[in-house]
Scaffold this motif. Structure first.
Motif, short mmCIF file in Angstrom:
data_model
loop_
_atom_site.label_atom_id
_atom_site.label_comp_id
_atom_site.label_asym_id
_atom_site.label_seq_id
_atom_site.Cartn_x
_atom_site.Cartn_y
_atom_site.Cartn_z
N ASP A 109 -23.66 14.32 -63.55
CA ASP A 109 -24.47 13.31 -62.86
C ASP A 109 -25.93 13.73 -63.03
N VAL A 111 -28.86 13.30 -62.04
CA VAL A 111 -29.75 12.77 -61.00
C VAL A 111 -31.21 13.04 -61.34
N ARG A 135 -21.95 10.09 -65.44
CA ARG A 135 -22.06 9.01 -64.46
C ARG A 135 -23.46 9.03 -63.87
N GLU A 140 -31.20 6.82 -65.13
CA GLU A 140 -30.77 8.16 -65.52
C GLU A 140 -30.05 8.14 -66.87
N VAL A 177 -34.61 9.60 -57.69
CA VAL A 177 -33.15 9.53 -57.61
C VAL A 177 -32.64 8.10 -57.61
N GLY A 240 -23.88 7.42 -55.02
CA GLY A 240 -23.73 7.74 -56.44
C GLY A 240 -23.11 9.12 -56.65
MG LIG Z 1 -27.50 9.36 -58.13
#
Ligand SMILES: [Mg+2]
Ligand SMILES: Nc1ncnc2c1ncn2[C@@H]1O[C@H](COP(=O)(O)OP(=O)(O)O)[C@@H](O)[C@H]1O
Ligand SMILES: Cc1ncsc1CCOP(=O)(O)O
Length: 308
Positions: A109, A111, A135, A140, A177, A240
């Motif tokens: 992730d 971020v 993900r 991102e 974010v 998320g």
């Molecule tokens: Mg996130």
């Protein structure tokens, strides 16, 4: 766009995909797989609780030797770069190298990809030992694809904030974010990224999940759009991140495309139930966990999947 494909030829593959999604949800509930996380301090509790509510188990750690040892009993891992400490510069690339060496599957992730020297250094290092599944929100995914020199930012339709290009990785977009891009702006990046990831896995299978109002999942070849969910997801922190953790839980029992679809569909249905029952962000989070727990494999697998 309609639910399912309008093309008869696509119906059989979609039916078999739905069966695999239902099986993944069933397998998590019946086998309680462990998916270990190295994740941010803000949302670590929600990540663990969401993994438990989906039927899996959780273990959080920040020490490379601990993480690498635990990976032997973890079906898949989750790495989230939301909050960073100086020692992560060495720790995270070391962990990724260990996963790569053993073929251990993991979800990244990314971020706030594009913010800060340390995060950029860590995310760039992952290119050599890539995850099985990424993900993230649209910004991102665009930033990571650009950072890894996989994208032509202009071809992506990315917003003006995308100053980065395939040949210039010195800067990436300042997304924080939260996403500053729509999911549709990340389609090309997501497909390129998924193809790159698939090239690096032992079985050639990988996926990318882009979250937003209408989520998107791709294995690099096929693109699936998953509508629904709730805008209240953006009013709690960790929607998320916990989706990423639950994606790792499904990756412990299923191949990457199925894992990404199962987790994203579960989240959309759970968010809809939680919104109907809640009175604001506080109760929404409580109802979200209950809904993750109560949804059946069939309810998840019967969800709308748009292929055109
Ligand atoms: Mg996130
Ligand atoms: N406007 C929206 N409407 C419905 N669901 C949303 C919306 N925005 C985000 N979500 C959902 O919230 C979850 C987290 O997505 P997102 O907010 O994009 O991630 P992040 O928190 O990493 O930025 C996903 O399940 C996504 O489907
Ligand atoms: C607020 C915040 N700051 C650093 S990480 C983080 C949590 C981000 O959570 P999510 O990506 O799930 O919204």
């Amino acid at each position: 766009m309609s639910d399912d494909s309008q093309d008869e030829d696509d119906r059989a593959p979609l039916a078999s995909l739905r069966e695999r999604i239902a099986q993944a949800v069933r397998d998590v509930k019946s086998t309680t797989p462990l998916a270990q996380s190295f994740t941010n301090f803000v949302t670590i509790n929600l990540v663990a609780n969401a993994q438990l509510a989906a039927g899996g188990t959780a273990a959080m750690s920040f020490l490379p030797d601990d993480v690498i040892d635990t990976a032997a009993i973890s079906g898949a891992d989750y790495i989230n770069v939301g909050t960073l400490l100086p020692f992560y510069r060495d720790a995270l690339p070391r962990i990724a190298r260990a996963f790569h060496k053993t073929g251990h599957r993991w979800v990244l992730d990314p971020v706030a990809a594009g913010i800060g020297e340390t995060r950029t250094e860590i995310l760039r290092a992952f290119r050599a030992t890539p995850p099985t599944l990424v993900r993230g929100n649209a910004s991102e995914i665009i930033a990571l694809t650009s950072m890894w020199r996989l994208a032509d930012a202009a071809a992506d339709g990315a917003s003006d904030k995308a100053s980065d290009t395939a040949s210039d990785t010195a800067s990436t977009r300042p997304a924080g974010v939260e996403s500053v891009d729509e999911v549709d702006a990340a389609v090309d990046s997501a497909k390129r990224l998924a193809r790159f990831l698939a090239d690096g896995t032992p079985d050639g299978k990988a996926a990318v999940a882009v979250s937003g109002a209408v989520d998107l999942v791709t294995d690099g070849e096929h693109v699936y759009r998953l509508p629904g969910g709730s805008a209240l997801m953006t009013k709690i922190t960790g929607a998320g991140c916990s989706l990423g953790g639950v994606t790792a839980t499904y990756l412990a029992v299923a191949e990457p495309l199925t894992a990404a679809l199962a987790a994203t569909l579960l989240y959309n249905r759970a968010a809809e139930i939680a919104e109907a029952k809640s009175d604001g962000p506080g109760t929404f989070q409580v109802h979200l966990l209950d809904a993750l727990w109560n949804l059946t494999p069939e309810q998840v697998a019967e969800s709308a999947i748009v292929t055109q």
